[in-house]
Design a protein around this motif. Structure first.
Motif, short mmCIF file in Angstrom:
data_model
loop_
_atom_site.label_atom_id
_atom_site.label_comp_id
_atom_site.label_asym_id
_atom_site.label_seq_id
_atom_site.Cartn_x
_atom_site.Cartn_y
_atom_site.Cartn_z
N ASN A 93 -24.66 30.41 24.70
CA ASN A 93 -25.93 30.79 25.33
C ASN A 93 -27.05 30.89 24.30
N ALA A 94 -26.74 31.47 23.15
CA ALA A 94 -27.76 31.64 22.10
C ALA A 94 -28.24 30.27 21.61
N ILE A 95 -27.30 29.38 21.39
CA ILE A 95 -27.66 28.05 20.89
C ILE A 95 -28.49 27.30 21.94
N LYS A 96 -28.06 27.39 23.21
CA LYS A 96 -28.82 26.72 24.27
C LYS A 96 -30.21 27.33 24.40
N ALA A 97 -30.34 28.63 24.17
CA ALA A 97 -31.64 29.28 24.29
C ALA A 97 -32.63 28.77 23.24
N HIS A 98 -32.12 28.28 22.12
CA HIS A 98 -33.01 27.73 21.08
C HIS A 98 -33.58 26.38 21.49
N ARG A 144 -27.58 37.02 17.48
CA ARG A 144 -29.02 37.09 17.61
C ARG A 144 -29.61 35.69 17.70
N ASP A 145 -30.39 35.45 18.73
CA ASP A 145 -31.05 34.15 18.83
C ASP A 145 -32.56 34.31 18.82
N ARG A 146 -33.25 33.18 18.72
CA ARG A 146 -34.72 33.16 18.77
C ARG A 146 -35.17 32.40 20.01
N GLY A 179 -35.51 34.67 25.65
CA GLY A 179 -35.07 35.93 26.28
C GLY A 179 -34.76 35.74 27.75
N PHE A 180 -34.13 36.75 28.36
CA PHE A 180 -33.78 36.66 29.78
C PHE A 180 -33.41 38.05 30.29
N ASP A 181 -33.33 38.16 31.61
CA ASP A 181 -32.98 39.44 32.20
C ASP A 181 -31.55 39.35 32.75
N ALA A 227 -30.84 40.11 36.39
CA ALA A 227 -31.41 39.28 37.45
C ALA A 227 -30.56 38.04 37.73
N LEU A 228 -29.40 37.92 37.06
CA LEU A 228 -28.57 36.73 37.26
C LEU A 228 -27.91 36.77 38.64
N ARG A 229 -27.87 35.61 39.28
CA ARG A 229 -27.20 35.54 40.60
C ARG A 229 -25.70 35.79 40.41
N GLU A 264 -20.83 25.24 39.05
CA GLU A 264 -20.12 24.81 37.85
C GLU A 264 -20.52 25.64 36.63
N SER A 265 -21.54 26.47 36.76
CA SER A 265 -21.96 27.28 35.62
C SER A 265 -22.10 28.73 36.05
N GLY A 266 -22.54 29.56 35.13
CA GLY A 266 -22.77 30.97 35.47
C GLY A 266 -21.56 31.87 35.23
N LEU A 267 -20.54 31.33 34.55
CA LEU A 267 -19.33 32.14 34.30
C LEU A 267 -19.39 32.88 32.96
N GLY A 268 -20.34 32.49 32.10
CA GLY A 268 -20.33 33.01 30.72
C GLY A 268 -20.48 34.52 30.64
N ILE A 269 -21.55 35.02 31.22
CA ILE A 269 -21.80 36.46 31.10
C ILE A 269 -20.77 37.29 31.87
N PRO A 270 -20.37 36.87 33.08
CA PRO A 270 -19.26 37.60 33.72
C PRO A 270 -18.00 37.64 32.84
N LEU A 271 -17.68 36.54 32.16
CA LEU A 271 -16.52 36.54 31.27
C LEU A 271 -16.71 37.53 30.12
N GLY A 304 -36.54 36.98 20.68
CA GLY A 304 -35.22 36.46 21.02
C GLY A 304 -34.38 37.54 21.67
N THR A 305 -33.07 37.38 21.56
CA THR A 305 -32.14 38.29 22.22
C THR A 305 -31.03 38.65 21.24
N ILE A 306 -30.57 39.91 21.30
CA ILE A 306 -29.37 40.30 20.57
C ILE A 306 -28.31 40.71 21.59
N1 LIG Z 1 -29.21 34.46 24.79
C1 LIG Z 1 -29.84 34.02 25.91
N2 LIG Z 1 -31.17 33.72 25.88
C2 LIG Z 1 -31.80 33.27 26.99
N3 LIG Z 1 -31.21 33.11 28.21
C3 LIG Z 1 -29.89 33.41 28.30
C4 LIG Z 1 -29.13 33.86 27.18
N4 LIG Z 1 -27.86 34.09 27.59
C5 LIG Z 1 -27.83 33.77 28.90
N5 LIG Z 1 -29.03 33.36 29.34
C6 LIG Z 1 -29.39 32.95 30.71
O1 LIG Z 1 -28.42 33.46 31.59
C7 LIG Z 1 -27.85 32.40 32.36
C8 LIG Z 1 -26.42 32.70 32.72
O2 LIG Z 1 -25.62 32.64 31.54
P1 LIG Z 1 -24.04 32.48 31.67
O3 LIG Z 1 -23.50 33.55 32.57
O4 LIG Z 1 -23.48 32.43 30.29
O5 LIG Z 1 -23.81 31.11 32.41
P2 LIG Z 1 -24.28 29.63 32.02
O6 LIG Z 1 -24.53 29.62 30.53
O7 LIG Z 1 -23.14 28.79 32.42
O8 LIG Z 1 -25.52 29.37 32.83
C9 LIG Z 1 -28.04 31.16 31.52
O9 LIG Z 1 -28.07 29.99 32.29
C10 LIG Z 1 -29.37 31.44 30.85
O10 LIG Z 1 -30.43 31.09 31.70
#
Ligand SMILES: Nc1ncnc2c1ncn2[C@@H]1O[C@H](COP(=O)(O)OP(=O)(O)O)[C@@H](O)[C@H]1O
Ligand SMILES: Nc1ncnc2c1ncn2[C@@H]1O[C@H](COP(=O)(O)OP(=O)(O)O)[C@@H](O)[C@H]1O
Lengths: 144, 116, 144, 116
Positions: free
Chosen positions: A50-55, A80-82, A85-87, A90-92, A106-113, A129-131
C-alpha cells in the motif's frame, strides 16, 4: 530496546527484501513463534505494498521507511510513506464470503488482513504521508 | 514465483502448478495465465499451491477474479493446498468458503460440483 | 539508480540480517552471479563486524548504517560506523601460509579478505567514524 | 551454527560436525568446544564442515588457533569440506595450505601425516 531501520525505493520488487528483513529481525532473540512470523510477513507485505502504491500517483521517489522496534514483550514495525494519505475508517467493507457478490471484489483485502494478523495497528497521517504501525506481542517467557 | 502448466489436461481439468512467492510483484503473471486459459475455453482449472510458500492479498484477488470468470463460463477453479501457512490465510479471509480446496490434484478434479 | 539503506544496532547478532539484506538486494535485477553473492556476503560480514566492534570501546549506541546502491553496471555497499577510526595502511601483514609463524595469528584476515573479494574498496574517515565502501561489478549484459 | 560431537572416536580421531553459519557471533562456541577437547587430550580432531554454508574470518581464526594447539600437542586438526563456496575462502586466504582438507571423514583420518 533495539531498532532496525530499512529504506527502500518505492518499487514493488523490493517487497521480498522487506519481508526478509522484518522476519529475520523478529526471529532474533527472543524470537516470535514461527506462525507469528508468517502473520508478520503477510501484514508487512500488505502495508508496504500500500505504501509503495501510494507513492505512485504523484511519482514520489522518496524512500519508503520501515522501522522495527525489538522490545522484550513485543515486536513493532512501522511503515512510513510519502503518499496522499487516506481515511482507513472510510474503506468499504467486503461482502461476506457466502454472498455471491463477494466474487466481484478482487481487491480490498489488505487492511482487513493486517487487522486480523497483528495484535494492534494504527494509521497515522504524517504531514506528507502515512505511518502504519503494527504490533505483534511476544509470548511471555516461560517461568524459571 | 514460477508457473508450470502441463500440456495435457487431467480428466478435463487444466492444472496450473505455482511455486515460490505470489505477491503483488509476481501475481500479475498468474492473472495473465489464468485469464488467457479461461479465454481459450479452459473453464475447469486447478491451481496447485503445494509449492507456494507465500501468498498476499493481490494473489488472493487474482484467484477470486479467475474463479468468478470460470464459474460464469460454467466451469470452476479449484485449489490444491495443504500448507497450514496458506490455509490460515484462506481461513481468516473467508475465502476458504469460496473455493474448493483439496489435498491433491486428483482430489481436486474428483470433488463434487458444489452448488454456489 | 536505486538505494537501500539499513540501520542496525551495533550488535554482532545482527550480522545475519545484514548478510540477508545485502545479498537479496544484489540478487535483484540485474543480479550478481551466485559466486559473487558469496563474495559480497563475506566482504560485508567482515566490514560490518569491524564496524560493530569499533563502536564498542566507546559504547556508542548509534546505529551502524549500511547503504546499497544498485547501479546497472555495479553494486556498491558502504558501511558507516561511529568508531574511533583507523589507518588501513598501517595494519601488519600476516605471515605467508607456508611460514610456521602464520599459526600465531588468529585475527587480521578481515581486511585482506575484503580486498580480494571485492572489485574495489575504500576506507574513508568520516569525522566521527569510518565509511568502508565496496564495489562489485556486474557482468556486462549479453549482446542482443 | 550447530555443533555435533559423536560419543565415539573414529580411529582415534574426534569428529566435530558443524552446521549452519560460522561467523563472529557464533564462532566463540566452536572455539570453546575445540579448546576444551584439546585440553581433555583429544589431540586428533576432524572438523566436518560439510553442512556449513558460511564461514567468516573469525571462524577461520578459531580453526587456526585450534590447529596450532593440536599440533603443539603432537596432534592435528583436519577439515572435511567439499563446498566450493568455503573452499574458495580457504584458497584466497592461503589457509588451504595450512590445513589438510579432505572430502570425507574417512579420508581425513586416513590422510598421511604431513611434515609441517
Ligand atoms: N499507505 C496508504 N496511503 C494511501 N492510501 C492507502 C494506504 N493504504 C491503503 N490505502 C487505501 O486504502 C485502500 C484499501 O487498501 P487495502 O485494504 O490494502 O486493499 P487494496 O490495496 O487491495 O485496495 C487502498 O486501495 C488505498 O486506496
Ligand atoms: N571500521 C573500523 N573502525 C576502527 N578500526 C577498524 C575498523 N575496521 C578495522 N579496524 C582495525 O583494523 C584491524 C584489522 O581488521 P581486520 O583485518 O578485519 O582483522 P580483525 O578484525 O580480525 O582484527 C582491526 O583489529 C581494527 O583494529
Amino acid at each position: 530496546m533495539a531498532e532496525i531501520r530499512l529504506e527502500i525505493p518505492p518499487r514493488l520488487d523490493y517487497l521480498a527484501v522487506v519481508r526478509l528483513v522484518v522476519a529475520t529481525a523478529a526471529a532474533l532473540d527472543p524470537p516470535l513463534p514461527e506462525s507469528r512470523l508468517d502473520d508478520l510477513r503477510l501484514a508487512v507485505t500488505e502495508a508496504c505494498s500500500n505504501a509503495i502504491k501510494a507513492h505512485r500517483p504523484e511519482a514520489v521517489a522518496d524512500p519508503v521507511i520501515i522501522t522495527c522496534a525489538l522490545e522484550d514483550d513485543r515486536f513493532e514495525v512501522s511503515i512510513r510513506d510519502r503518499g496522499p494519505g487516506f481515511d482507513p475508517d472510510a474503506l468499504r467493507q467486503l461482502p461476506d464470503a457466502t454472498d455471491p457478490k463477494r466474487l466481484q471484489h478482487e481487491s480490498g483485502l489488505g487492511i482487513p488482513l493486517i487487522k486480523v494478523l497483528t495484535d494492534d495497528v494504527t494509521f497515522e497521517p504524517a504531514g506528507d504521508g502515512t505511518i502504519v504501525s503494527m504490533t505483534l506481542k511476544r509470548p511471555p517467557a516461560p517461568p524459571i | 514465483m514460477e508457473l508450470e502448466i502441463p500440456d495435457t489436461d487431467t480428466d478435463g481439468w487444466t492444472v496450473i502448478a505455482a511455486s515460490g512467492e505470489i505477491d503483488v510483484a509476481t501475481a500479475p503473471e498468474l492473472r495473465e495465465q489464468l485469464t488467457s486459459l479461461i479465454a481459450d475455453d479452459h473453464r475447469q482449472l486447478v491451481v496447485d499451491l503445494e509449492d507456494v510458500d507465500f501468498i498476499d492479498s493481490t494473489g488472493l484477488g487474482v484467484l477470486v477474479g479467475a474463479v468468478r470468470r470460470a464459474r460464469a463460463a460454467d466451469g470452476d477453479l479449484r485449489l490444491v493446498c495443504t500448507n497450514s501457512r496458506l490455509l490460515k490465510v484462506f481461513d481468516v479471509t473467508g475465502l476458504g468458503d469460496v473455493f474448493t480446496i483439496a489435498t491433491s490434484v486428483d482430489d481436486a478434479v474428483s470433488a463434487p460440483a458444489t452448488e454456489r
